[in-house]
Design a protein around this motif. Sequence first.
Motif, PDB file in Angstrom:
ATOM      1  N   GLU A 185       4.570   4.039  -8.371  1.00 49.69           N
ATOM      2  CA  GLU A 185       3.384   3.992  -7.522  1.00 49.69           C
ATOM      3  C   GLU A 185       2.416   2.889  -7.936  1.00 49.69           C
ATOM      4  N   ALA A 186       2.449   2.492  -9.202  1.00 52.97           N
ATOM      5  CA  ALA A 186       1.530   1.455  -9.683  1.00 52.97           C
ATOM      6  C   ALA A 186       1.959   0.050  -9.278  1.00 52.97           C
ATOM      7  N   GLU A 187       3.179  -0.104  -8.767  1.00 44.40           N
ATOM      8  CA  GLU A 187       3.639  -1.431  -8.333  1.00 44.40           C
ATOM      9  C   GLU A 187       3.131  -1.696  -6.919  1.00 44.40           C
ATOM     10  N   PRO A 188       2.370  -2.789  -6.729  1.00 47.19           N
ATOM     11  CA  PRO A 188       1.689  -2.992  -5.456  1.00 47.19           C
ATOM     12  C   PRO A 188       2.508  -3.612  -4.332  1.00 47.19           C
ATOM     13  N   GLY A 189       3.626  -4.221  -4.627  1.00 44.38           N
ATOM     14  CA  GLY A 189       4.413  -4.849  -3.568  1.00 44.38           C
ATOM     15  C   GLY A 189       3.911  -6.242  -3.221  1.00 44.38           C
ATOM     16  N   VAL A 190       4.457  -6.802  -2.124  1.00 39.05           N
ATOM     17  CA  VAL A 190       4.151  -8.172  -1.709  1.00 39.05           C
ATOM     18  C   VAL A 190       3.659  -8.165  -0.268  1.00 39.05           C
TER      19      VAL A 190
ATOM     20  N   GLY B 145       0.794  -1.221   0.000  1.00 42.66           N
ATOM     21  CA  GLY B 145       0.000   0.000   0.000  1.00 42.66           C
ATOM     22  C   GLY B 145       0.825   1.268   0.000  1.00 42.66           C
ATOM     23  N   GLN B 146       0.127   2.384  -0.049  1.00 39.43           N
ATOM     24  CA  GLN B 146       0.753   3.700  -0.079  1.00 39.43           C
ATOM     25  C   GLN B 146       0.144   4.596   0.988  1.00 39.43           C
ATOM     26  N   ALA B 147       0.891   5.624   1.363  1.00 41.08           N
ATOM     27  CA  ALA B 147       0.391   6.613   2.319  1.00 41.08           C
ATOM     28  C   ALA B 147       0.683   8.007   1.782  1.00 41.08           C
ATOM     29  N   HIS B 148      -0.144   8.959   2.186  1.00 43.42           N
ATOM     30  CA  HIS B 148       0.020  10.345   1.762  1.00 43.42           C
ATOM     31  C   HIS B 148       0.602  11.179   2.900  1.00 43.42           C
ATOM     32  N   ARG B 149       1.312  12.207   2.560  1.00 45.15           N
ATOM     33  CA  ARG B 149       2.099  12.986   3.522  1.00 45.15           C
ATOM     34  C   ARG B 149       1.363  13.399   4.802  1.00 45.15           C
ATOM     35  N   PRO B 150       0.098  13.825   4.724  1.00 44.88           N
ATOM     36  CA  PRO B 150      -0.559  14.246   5.975  1.00 44.88           C
ATOM     37  C   PRO B 150      -0.575  13.169   7.057  1.00 44.88           C
ATOM     38  N   THR B 151      -0.532  11.893   6.653  1.00 44.83           N
ATOM     39  CA  THR B 151      -0.612  10.814   7.640  1.00 44.83           C
ATOM     40  C   THR B 151       0.722  10.511   8.318  1.00 44.83           C
ATOM     41  N   PHE B 152       1.826  10.992   7.724  1.00 45.31           N
ATOM     42  CA  PHE B 152       3.130  10.712   8.331  1.00 45.31           C
ATOM     43  C   PHE B 152       4.034  11.939   8.415  1.00 45.31           C
TER      44      PHE B 152
ATOM     45  N   ASN C 125       4.275   2.261   1.604  1.00 46.63           N
ATOM     46  CA  ASN C 125       4.416   1.976   3.031  1.00 46.63           C
ATOM     47  C   ASN C 125       5.718   1.247   3.346  1.00 46.63           C
ATOM     48  N   ASN C 126       6.098   0.328   2.461  1.00 45.35           N
ATOM     49  CA  ASN C 126       7.227  -0.556   2.739  1.00 45.35           C
ATOM     50  C   ASN C 126       8.533   0.045   2.244  1.00 45.35           C
ATOM     51  N   VAL C 127       9.527   0.063   3.115  1.00 50.38           N
ATOM     52  CA  VAL C 127      10.827   0.640   2.769  1.00 50.38           C
ATOM     53  C   VAL C 127      11.442  -0.043   1.555  1.00 50.38           C
ATOM     54  N   ARG C 128      11.202  -1.330   1.401  1.00 51.42           N
ATOM     55  CA  ARG C 128      11.807  -2.038   0.261  1.00 51.42           C
ATOM     56  C   ARG C 128      11.193  -1.604  -1.075  1.00 51.42           C
ATOM     57  N   ASP C 129      10.011  -0.951  -1.020  1.00 48.31           N
ATOM     58  CA  ASP C 129       9.350  -0.483  -2.240  1.00 48.31           C
ATOM     59  C   ASP C 129       9.511   1.023  -2.439  1.00 48.31           C
ATOM     60  N   LEU C 130      10.356   1.629  -1.640  1.00 44.76           N
ATOM     61  CA  LEU C 130      10.458   3.086  -1.595  1.00 44.76           C
ATOM     62  C   LEU C 130      10.651   3.724  -2.965  1.00 44.76           C
ATOM     63  N   TYR C 131      11.457   3.102  -3.809  1.00 45.61           N
ATOM     64  CA  TYR C 131      11.785   3.702  -5.100  1.00 45.61           C
ATOM     65  C   TYR C 131      10.991   3.091  -6.262  1.00 45.61           C
ATOM     66  N   LYS C 132      10.035   2.243  -5.959  1.00 46.52           N
ATOM     67  CA  LYS C 132       9.234   1.633  -7.020  1.00 46.52           C
ATOM     68  C   LYS C 132       8.178   2.609  -7.519  1.00 46.52           C
TER      69      LYS C 132
END
Length: 323
Positions: A244-249, A192-199, A235-242
């Motif tokens: 936005e359309a890549e959903p992760g695992v 997932g992803q998060a937007h700046r206001p939440t963090f 959300n996940n540090v390992r996906d930091l540079y992916k």
Amino acid sequence: MAERNNKGSLLVLVALAVVVLLAAQVKPAVAGDYTTYMQNKVRDIVKANRAVAPGFIRLVFHDCWVKGCDGSVLLERADKQAEMDAPQNGGIRGLDVIQTIKDALAAFDKNVTCADAVVYAAREACYVLSDKKIEYAVDGPGSHKDALTSSMADAGALPPPFANFTDLVANFNAKGFTARDVVVLSGAHAVGQAHRPTFESRLDKSVSGRGEINGWYQGEVDRVSNASPTKAVHNNVRDLYKAEAEPGVLDNGYYKANLQNTVLFNSDWTLRTDTAAASEMQQYKDSAATWYALFGEAMARLSRLPAEGATLAVPRTKCSTAN
């Protein structure tokens, strides 16, 4: 005569094969009558929309946690005072896909509700994103009734990303969940992803100065989210540079990240402040199988939270309106 008998035998075999195939299509895959056919139908739609699949997991939590699983998060209001308009629901995704799922299943079973579709989308998103590791029981069509109304104020029932551990546990207890469930369900932040206001409060240098976030990670989150057109970051540090359309695992990677101070929300980091919660995170980090099982069980309970408000006698035709 022998040729005629052979043809007859062949016809019998074909008929038996058809019976077996039909039986497989209607055999319940899980509790209730959410059949294998329906499961595969939803699974295919989720696979085709994999980029927003993490959003389905978030969506079921944001729907069911408020007033039970009733599809109220999908409802629109002309005055923009619906649940979906609340700050807590900023960035919710995949609502059009929920309608697609509902329509596809309603052609097979007219009892399918929009709330059912949310529950089923989340289940199959967990299965797809975990590479088939997470699968849990859900109830059949019509089990989750569609709400009549939706209110922005009701979204206040959701646990805020700024909460401390004590407040998180109290919030979960109010819904019949435990402190362990807080830790287990937080693992969904592997995707997932998060937007700046939440963090954004976590980007203050005083936070890294107190050792509550890795300094390098803090700087990169600031940079990457600022550069994003939507001010979002994975959300996940390992996906930091992916992209936005890549959903992760969906796996136990969240726990390694948390134990290394590379998580986005204060409600993530605060799990470190409780001895039992920190110990459980270490356990899930070391044993993915343990976490998969507990996460599936918790998601099954979440997906059965009953509607608390007024509901329709029949499913909503269009998920964004109350018929």
